[in-house]
Design a protein around this motif. Sequence first.
Motif, PDB file in Angstrom:
ATOM      1  N   SER A   1       2.620  -6.806 -16.885  1.00 16.18           N
ATOM      2  CA  SER A   1       3.829  -6.267 -16.279  1.00 16.18           C
ATOM      3  C   SER A   1       4.079  -6.983 -14.961  1.00 16.18           C
ATOM      4  CB  SER A   1       3.665  -4.773 -16.029  1.00 16.18           C
ATOM      5  OG  SER A   1       4.784  -4.282 -15.332  1.00 16.18           O
ATOM      6  N   ASP A   2       5.346  -7.258 -14.678  1.00 12.51           N
ATOM      7  CA  ASP A   2       5.718  -7.894 -13.423  1.00 12.51           C
ATOM      8  C   ASP A   2       6.021  -6.864 -12.347  1.00 12.51           C
ATOM      9  OD1 ASP A   2       5.455 -10.374 -14.551  1.00 12.51           O
ATOM     10  OD2 ASP A   2       7.570 -10.564 -15.045  1.00 12.51           O
ATOM     11  N   GLN A   3       5.932  -5.595 -12.690  1.00 12.88           N
ATOM     12  CA  GLN A   3       6.280  -4.556 -11.734  1.00 12.88           C
ATOM     13  C   GLN A   3       5.083  -4.207 -10.857  1.00 12.88           C
ATOM     14  OE1 GLN A   3       7.843  -1.230 -13.831  1.00 12.88           O
ATOM     15  NE2 GLN A   3       9.732  -2.266 -14.359  1.00 12.88           N
ATOM     16  N   ALA A   4       5.389  -3.867  -9.632  1.00 17.35           N
ATOM     17  CA  ALA A   4       4.370  -3.415  -8.689  1.00 17.35           C
ATOM     18  C   ALA A   4       4.871  -2.132  -8.059  1.00 17.35           C
ATOM     19  CB  ALA A   4       4.130  -4.469  -7.611  1.00 17.35           C
ATOM     20  N   SER A   5       3.949  -1.278  -7.645  1.00 14.87           N
ATOM     21  CA  SER A   5       4.380  -0.024  -7.038  1.00 14.87           C
ATOM     22  C   SER A   5       4.969  -0.302  -5.655  1.00 14.87           C
ATOM     23  CB  SER A   5       3.209   0.953  -6.931  1.00 14.87           C
ATOM     24  OG  SER A   5       2.217   0.430  -6.087  1.00 14.87           O
ATOM     25  N   LEU A   6       5.926   0.509  -5.274  1.00 10.16           N
ATOM     26  CA  LEU A   6       6.621   0.325  -4.008  1.00 10.16           C
ATOM     27  C   LEU A   6       5.774   0.782  -2.833  1.00 10.16           C
ATOM     28  CD1 LEU A   6       9.272  -0.525  -2.717  1.00 10.16           C
ATOM     29  CD2 LEU A   6      10.122   1.769  -3.109  1.00 10.16           C
ATOM     30  N   PHE A   7       4.964   1.822  -3.044  1.00  3.54           N
ATOM     31  CA  PHE A   7       4.115   2.349  -1.987  1.00  3.54           C
ATOM     32  C   PHE A   7       2.658   2.202  -2.383  1.00  3.54           C
ATOM     33  CE2 PHE A   7       8.148   4.522  -1.505  1.00  3.54           C
ATOM     34  CZ  PHE A   7       8.385   4.350  -0.153  1.00  3.54           C
ATOM     35  N   VAL A   8       1.803   2.088  -1.405  1.00  2.00           N
ATOM     36  CA  VAL A   8       0.379   1.933  -1.617  1.00  2.00           C
ATOM     37  C   VAL A   8      -0.219   3.259  -2.080  1.00  2.00           C
ATOM     38  CG1 VAL A   8      -1.788   1.316  -0.492  1.00  2.00           C
ATOM     39  CG2 VAL A   8       0.313   0.198   0.192  1.00  2.00           C
ATOM     40  N   ASN A   9      -1.115   3.208  -3.052  1.00  2.80           N
ATOM     41  CA  ASN A   9      -1.814   4.411  -3.500  1.00  2.80           C
ATOM     42  C   ASN A   9      -3.015   4.633  -2.598  1.00  2.80           C
ATOM     43  OD1 ASN A   9      -0.056   4.797  -5.633  1.00  2.80           O
ATOM     44  ND2 ASN A   9      -1.257   3.514  -6.996  1.00  2.80           N
ATOM     45  N   THR A  10      -2.942   5.655  -1.761  1.00  3.71           N
ATOM     46  CA  THR A  10      -4.024   5.964  -0.832  1.00  3.71           C
ATOM     47  C   THR A  10      -4.279   7.462  -0.853  1.00  3.71           C
ATOM     48  OG1 THR A  10      -2.515   6.290   1.015  1.00  3.71           O
ATOM     49  CG2 THR A  10      -3.383   4.074   0.717  1.00  3.71           C
ATOM     50  N   ALA A  11      -5.361   7.841  -0.226  1.00  6.37           N
ATOM     51  CA  ALA A  11      -5.654   9.263  -0.065  1.00  6.37           C
ATOM     52  C   ALA A  11      -4.663   9.870   0.926  1.00  6.37           C
ATOM     53  CB  ALA A  11      -7.082   9.438   0.452  1.00  6.37           C
TER      54      ALA A  11
ATOM     55  N   ASP B   1      -1.709   4.820  13.493  1.00  9.82           N
ATOM     56  CA  ASP B   1      -1.793   6.273  13.370  1.00  9.82           C
ATOM     57  C   ASP B   1      -0.623   6.871  12.581  1.00  9.82           C
ATOM     58  OD1 ASP B   1      -3.332   8.553  13.783  1.00  9.82           O
ATOM     59  OD2 ASP B   1      -2.075   9.185  15.464  1.00  9.82           O
ATOM     60  N   GLU B   2      -0.167   6.158  11.522  1.00  8.45           N
ATOM     61  CA  GLU B   2       0.863   6.667  10.629  1.00  8.45           C
ATOM     62  C   GLU B   2       0.221   6.970   9.280  1.00  8.45           C
ATOM     63  OE1 GLU B   2       4.305   4.146  10.413  1.00  8.45           O
ATOM     64  OE2 GLU B   2       3.941   3.405  12.433  1.00  8.45           O
ATOM     65  N   GLN B   3       0.903   7.768   8.469  1.00  2.94           N
ATOM     66  CA  GLN B   3       0.409   8.054   7.129  1.00  2.94           C
ATOM     67  C   GLN B   3       0.433   6.774   6.292  1.00  2.94           C
ATOM     68  OE1 GLN B   3      -1.100  11.143   7.692  1.00  2.94           O
ATOM     69  NE2 GLN B   3      -0.691  11.233   5.519  1.00  2.94           N
ATOM     70  N   ALA B   4      -0.690   6.407   5.697  1.00  2.00           N
ATOM     71  CA  ALA B   4      -0.787   5.161   4.932  1.00  2.00           C
ATOM     72  C   ALA B   4      -0.012   5.245   3.617  1.00  2.00           C
ATOM     73  CB  ALA B   4      -2.248   4.840   4.668  1.00  2.00           C
ATOM     74  N   ASN B   5       0.078   6.426   3.019  1.00  2.06           N
ATOM     75  CA  ASN B   5       0.730   6.524   1.710  1.00  2.06           C
ATOM     76  C   ASN B   5       2.251   6.491   1.807  1.00  2.06           C
ATOM     77  OD1 ASN B   5       1.050   9.018   2.805  1.00  2.06           O
ATOM     78  ND2 ASN B   5       0.173  10.162   1.091  1.00  2.06           N
ATOM     79  N   THR B   6       2.818   6.443   3.021  1.00 10.05           N
ATOM     80  CA  THR B   6       4.268   6.341   3.160  1.00 10.05           C
ATOM     81  C   THR B   6       4.705   4.927   3.557  1.00 10.05           C
ATOM     82  OG1 THR B   6       4.188   7.007   5.481  1.00 10.05           O
ATOM     83  CG2 THR B   6       4.473   8.758   3.824  1.00 10.05           C
ATOM     84  N   GLN B   7       3.754   3.999   3.581  1.00 12.06           N
ATOM     85  CA  GLN B   7       4.059   2.626   4.004  1.00 12.06           C
ATOM     86  C   GLN B   7       4.526   1.817   2.801  1.00 12.06           C
ATOM     87  OE1 GLN B   7       3.874   1.719   7.319  1.00 12.06           O
ATOM     88  NE2 GLN B   7       3.539   3.915   7.485  1.00 12.06           N
ATOM     89  N   CYS B   8       5.711   1.229   2.914  1.00 12.68           N
ATOM     90  CA  CYS B   8       6.264   0.389   1.859  1.00 12.68           C
ATOM     91  C   CYS B   8       5.461  -0.916   1.813  1.00 12.68           C
ATOM     92  CB  CYS B   8       7.735   0.104   2.118  1.00 12.68           C
ATOM     93  SG  CYS B   8       8.499  -0.907   0.857  1.00 12.68           S
ATOM     94  N   ARG B   9       5.169  -1.385   0.607  1.00 19.09           N
ATOM     95  CA  ARG B   9       4.381  -2.609   0.451  1.00 19.09           C
ATOM     96  C   ARG B   9       5.186  -3.859   0.714  1.00 19.09           C
ATOM     97  NH1 ARG B   9       1.352  -2.527  -5.098  1.00 19.09           N
ATOM     98  NH2 ARG B   9       0.529  -4.407  -4.195  1.00 19.09           N
TER      99      ARG B   9
END
Length: 101
Positions: free
Chosen positions: A72-82, A90-98
């Motif tokens: 697949s050529d698709q990638a997720s837009l946001f990082v999968n983190t806890a 000091d920002e939430q990592a799971n809301t950071q756009c890749r």
Amino acid sequence: MTKNPDLSIHYQAAFGDNGDLEVSEESVATSLDDYGADVDHRAVDSRIDRPAASEFGVDDRAELRRSDTEPSDQASLFVNTADEQQTLSDEQANTQCRFDE
């Protein structure tokens, strides 16, 4: 500003063998092939092949299955983190756009 402006072309130029722009009297046609791009010249049927139902109101189409092993050529837009993981700023990592804007 009008939607269809009247444009007139006075000169057409192309790059010569030495890299300089040269005025050309004839039409110069270029394609992506001229720049070394891999271009697929096959005629492509744009209609999507989908199963059809046998009659109106009855969905007896075969289920489409997709294997997870297919490339697949698709990638997720946001990082999968806890949920509690944070960035160095000091920002939430799971809301950071890749992808940068």
